[in-house]
Scaffold this motif. Structure first.
Motif, PDB file in Angstrom:
ATOM      1  N   GLU A  44       1.104  -1.044   0.504  1.00 46.36           N
ATOM      2  CA  GLU A  44      -0.083  -0.341  -0.313  1.00 46.36           C
ATOM      3  C   GLU A  44       1.457   1.144  -0.087  1.00 46.36           C
ATOM      4  O   GLU A  44       0.466   2.217   0.019  1.00 46.36           O
ATOM      5  CB  GLU A  44      -0.803   0.235   1.329  1.00 46.36           C
ATOM      6  CG  GLU A  44      -1.946  -0.780   0.777  1.00 46.36           C
ATOM      7  CD  GLU A  44      -3.117  -1.090  -0.024  1.00 46.36           C
ATOM      8  OE1 GLU A  44      -3.567  -0.558  -0.457  1.00 46.36           O
ATOM      9  OE2 GLU A  44      -3.069  -2.003  -0.489  1.00 46.36           O
ATOM     10  N   ASN A  45       2.073   0.980  -0.251  1.00 48.68           N
ATOM     11  CA  ASN A  45       3.228   1.895  -0.073  1.00 48.68           C
ATOM     12  C   ASN A  45       3.762   2.712  -1.565  1.00 48.68           C
ATOM     13  O   ASN A  45       2.844   1.526  -2.737  1.00 48.68           O
ATOM     14  CB  ASN A  45       4.375   2.116   0.385  1.00 48.68           C
ATOM     15  CG  ASN A  45       4.420   1.039   1.920  1.00 48.68           C
ATOM     16  OD1 ASN A  45       3.961   2.410   3.035  1.00 48.68           O
ATOM     17  ND2 ASN A  45       5.214  -0.027   1.959  1.00 48.68           N
ATOM     18  N   PRO A  46       3.730   3.835  -1.802  1.00 50.35           N
ATOM     19  CA  PRO A  46       4.143   4.401  -3.183  1.00 50.35           C
ATOM     20  C   PRO A  46       5.003   3.329  -3.785  1.00 50.35           C
ATOM     21  O   PRO A  46       4.878   4.026  -4.614  1.00 50.35           O
ATOM     22  CB  PRO A  46       4.067   5.652  -2.785  1.00 50.35           C
ATOM     23  CG  PRO A  46       3.758   6.662  -1.362  1.00 50.35           C
ATOM     24  CD  PRO A  46       3.668   4.939  -0.780  1.00 50.35           C
ATOM     25  N   CYS A  77       7.631   1.549  -8.559  1.00 52.29           N
ATOM     26  CA  CYS A  77       6.218   2.617  -8.448  1.00 52.29           C
ATOM     27  C   CYS A  77       4.691   2.018  -8.837  1.00 52.29           C
ATOM     28  O   CYS A  77       4.397   1.623  -9.883  1.00 52.29           O
ATOM     29  CB  CYS A  77       6.478   4.042  -9.281  1.00 52.29           C
ATOM     30  SG  CYS A  77       8.209   4.792  -8.345  1.00 52.29           S
ATOM     31  N   ARG A  78       3.986   2.605  -7.710  1.00 54.18           N
ATOM     32  CA  ARG A  78       2.911   2.826  -7.546  1.00 54.18           C
ATOM     33  C   ARG A  78       1.752   4.081  -8.318  1.00 54.18           C
ATOM     34  O   ARG A  78       2.440   5.117  -8.092  1.00 54.18           O
ATOM     35  CB  ARG A  78       1.906   2.249  -6.954  1.00 54.18           C
ATOM     36  CG  ARG A  78       1.651   1.166  -6.492  1.00 54.18           C
ATOM     37  CD  ARG A  78       0.705   0.571  -5.480  1.00 54.18           C
ATOM     38  NE  ARG A  78      -0.983   0.737  -5.664  1.00 54.18           N
ATOM     39  CZ  ARG A  78      -1.361   0.390  -4.517  1.00 54.18           C
ATOM     40  NH1 ARG A  78      -1.550  -0.422  -3.508  1.00 54.18           N
ATOM     41  NH2 ARG A  78      -2.801   1.002  -5.222  1.00 54.18           N
ATOM     42  N   CYS A  79       1.904   4.319  -9.791  1.00 56.83           N
ATOM     43  CA  CYS A  79       1.647   5.632 -10.525  1.00 56.83           C
ATOM     44  C   CYS A  79       0.325   6.543  -9.619  1.00 56.83           C
ATOM     45  O   CYS A  79       0.361   7.478  -9.574  1.00 56.83           O
ATOM     46  CB  CYS A  79       1.249   5.583 -11.871  1.00 56.83           C
ATOM     47  SG  CYS A  79       3.290   5.117 -12.298  1.00 56.83           S
ATOM     48  N   ASP A  80      -0.552   5.271  -9.566  1.00 53.95           N
ATOM     49  CA  ASP A  80      -1.910   6.079  -9.052  1.00 53.95           C
ATOM     50  C   ASP A  80      -1.608   6.677  -7.427  1.00 53.95           C
ATOM     51  O   ASP A  80      -2.133   7.271  -7.235  1.00 53.95           O
ATOM     52  CB  ASP A  80      -3.087   5.080  -8.057  1.00 53.95           C
ATOM     53  CG  ASP A  80      -2.475   4.006  -7.312  1.00 53.95           C
ATOM     54  OD1 ASP A  80      -1.251   3.733  -6.733  1.00 53.95           O
ATOM     55  OD2 ASP A  80      -3.614   3.078  -7.162  1.00 53.95           O
ATOM     56  N   LEU A  81      -0.189   6.176  -6.527  1.00 53.87           N
ATOM     57  CA  LEU A  81       0.210   6.651  -5.169  1.00 53.87           C
ATOM     58  C   LEU A  81       0.642   7.410  -4.982  1.00 53.87           C
ATOM     59  O   LEU A  81       1.244   7.972  -4.298  1.00 53.87           O
ATOM     60  CB  LEU A  81       0.229   5.582  -4.320  1.00 53.87           C
ATOM     61  CG  LEU A  81      -0.749   4.711  -4.862  1.00 53.87           C
ATOM     62  CD1 LEU A  81      -0.034   3.541  -3.259  1.00 53.87           C
ATOM     63  CD2 LEU A  81      -2.033   4.974  -3.360  1.00 53.87           C
ATOM     64  N   GLN A  82       1.735   7.701  -6.209  1.00 52.70           N
ATOM     65  CA  GLN A  82       2.626   8.280  -6.404  1.00 52.70           C
ATOM     66  C   GLN A  82       2.448   8.962  -7.763  1.00 52.70           C
ATOM     67  O   GLN A  82       3.546   8.158  -9.093  1.00 52.70           O
ATOM     68  CB  GLN A  82       4.508   7.948  -6.529  1.00 52.70           C
ATOM     69  CG  GLN A  82       4.849   8.649  -6.049  1.00 52.70           C
ATOM     70  CD  GLN A  82       6.592   8.111  -5.540  1.00 52.70           C
ATOM     71  OE1 GLN A  82       6.702   6.789  -5.756  1.00 52.70           O
ATOM     72  NE2 GLN A  82       7.759   9.034  -5.303  1.00 52.70           N
TER      73      GLN A  82
END
Length: 197
Positions: free
Chosen positions: A158-160, A185-190
């Motif tokens: 659940e981290n970026p 990276c998760r683009c939805d978070l970062q």
């Protein structure tokens, strides 16, 4: 007409041979390995930290100078053609900021050094550690880089971003020292992550 020849070794020659339960490859020196504390070390660099240990390159084995006809890397304190950690097959972490987009297929390349010629003709693999799991993928060696087969890297947290690493394996399971670190990276978070642009 076939004849049989029997070779009889003198008794004194046989008394110096010790029989072992450990494996023995061609041209190895047969010796008692029970007191060989070097065998517990699994990387070339950790092996050469010990002044009485040597690294057998082909066997990818740390031992107390019992490499037989293998390429031998000696500790730095020994005057030899190959002495010191600079001769260890290892990963050269060329890009500490290597970043990938979660869910996208990509090829990871890893720069390595001290590639001995015979290594080039063995199978290559990438051991990827990500999200607390290890997976092994086929790879190919081109010049001084290993290219891991295209794979989907996923940030399951659940981290970026999450961090992972790649270890290079040659001849199925022999590891180069070190690893290449990377981030996913998760683009939805970062959305500002370099891999999301």
């Amino acid at each position: 007409m076939l004849t049989r020849t029997m070779i009889i070794a003198p008794l004194w020659a046989l008394s110096s041979v010790l029989f072992l339960t450990d494996f023995c490859a061609g041209a190895d020196i047969i010796t008692d390995i029970a007191d060989d504390k070097c065998r517990s070390l699994t990387s070339c660099s950790s092996c050469l930290d010990k002044p009485d240990c040597t690294w057998c390159v082909t066997k990818s084995l740390c031992t107390k100078n019992h490499c037989g006809n293998d390429n031998i890397i000696f500790p730095k304190n020994v005057e030899a053609l190959m002495s010191g950690k600079t001769f260890c097959p290892r990963v050269v972490e060329s890009n500490p900021d290597l970043t990938f987009k979660s869910g996208k297929k990509d090829i990871i390349s890893v720069k390595i050094t001290q590639i001995y010629l015979y290594m080039a003709f063995t199978p290559w693999k990438c051991k990827i550690n990500l999200n607390g799991k290890e997976t092994i993928h086929p790879a190919v060696l081109i010049a001084d880089s290993v290219y891991c087969e295209s794979l989907e890297l996923r940030n399951e947290s659940e981290n970026p971003f999450t961090e992972g690493s790649v270890t290079v394996l040659w001849d199925y399971n022999k590891a180069f020292d070190g690893s290449q670190r990377f981030k996913v990276c998760r683009c939805d978070l970062q959305p500002t992550c370099v891999a999301c642009k």
